[in-house]
Design a protein around this motif. Sequence first.
Motif, mmCIF file in Angstrom:
data_model
loop_
_atom_site.group_PDB
_atom_site.id
_atom_site.type_symbol
_atom_site.label_atom_id
_atom_site.label_comp_id
_atom_site.label_asym_id
_atom_site.label_seq_id
_atom_site.Cartn_x
_atom_site.Cartn_y
_atom_site.Cartn_z
ATOM 1 N N PHE A 160 0.827 -1.209 0.000
ATOM 2 C CA PHE A 160 0.000 0.000 0.000
ATOM 3 C C PHE A 160 0.860 1.258 0.000
ATOM 4 O O PHE A 160 0.590 2.202 -0.718
ATOM 5 C CB PHE A 160 -0.945 -0.009 1.204
ATOM 6 N N THR A 193 -1.385 -5.265 -1.102
ATOM 7 C CA THR A 193 -2.666 -4.698 -1.494
ATOM 8 C C THR A 193 -2.949 -5.025 -2.948
ATOM 9 O O THR A 193 -2.058 -4.980 -3.783
ATOM 10 C CB THR A 193 -2.628 -3.162 -1.312
ATOM 11 N N ARG A 236 -6.776 -4.537 0.993
ATOM 12 C CA ARG A 236 -5.543 -4.782 1.753
ATOM 13 C C ARG A 236 -5.689 -6.041 2.588
ATOM 14 O O ARG A 236 -6.751 -6.305 3.134
ATOM 15 C CB ARG A 236 -5.259 -3.609 2.698
#
Length: 176
Positions: A10, A92, A105
């Motif tokens: 992420f 993610t 996620r």
Amino acid sequence: MKILRFSAPFKPTGKEYIYVGMWNRYIKNKFLLFSSFIPTVCSIYFIAQGIEPKFLPIFLLIACYPLFSVGSYLLRIKQHFRYRSPLDTANTTFTLMDNGILIEREGEELPKLYHWDRFNMCCELKRYLLLYKTDILILVWDKTYMKPEEIEKIKQFVLEHLPENKKVIYQKSMFF
């Protein structure tokens, strides 16, 4: 409906996070970069004009202001690493769709959908694609997690779906 999907962390970690943070703070924000050197230029001017020797250490400290600015920012990043959520570095899955970007996620039960009106600019660095809403960095995508043929498709897809406005919606960094 056209859909593109890729997996990546992420947010970047370690030195890569510092790299993106420094670019976002100093290179993208030209006013901050310029204004951080004003005290340096002024103090060098006064030193060159000749000042009393007892004031010389003060003006030398003022001349080092950009170093203090960068150093304090690096300390804030270090503090941020201590209290960073494990979800920030979780793997993610990003799904680019016509209505937005779906973010799934690991460790989060509900996926998030970021609609395209949330973004208005895309910056491309050598290793990253950055999505912004005005000056706020929202998403950082590491291109090393994308297949080489996917990078152009993803960039084109993003540019097609960003809201049209009169401001620049795409910037490519030459040096970073």
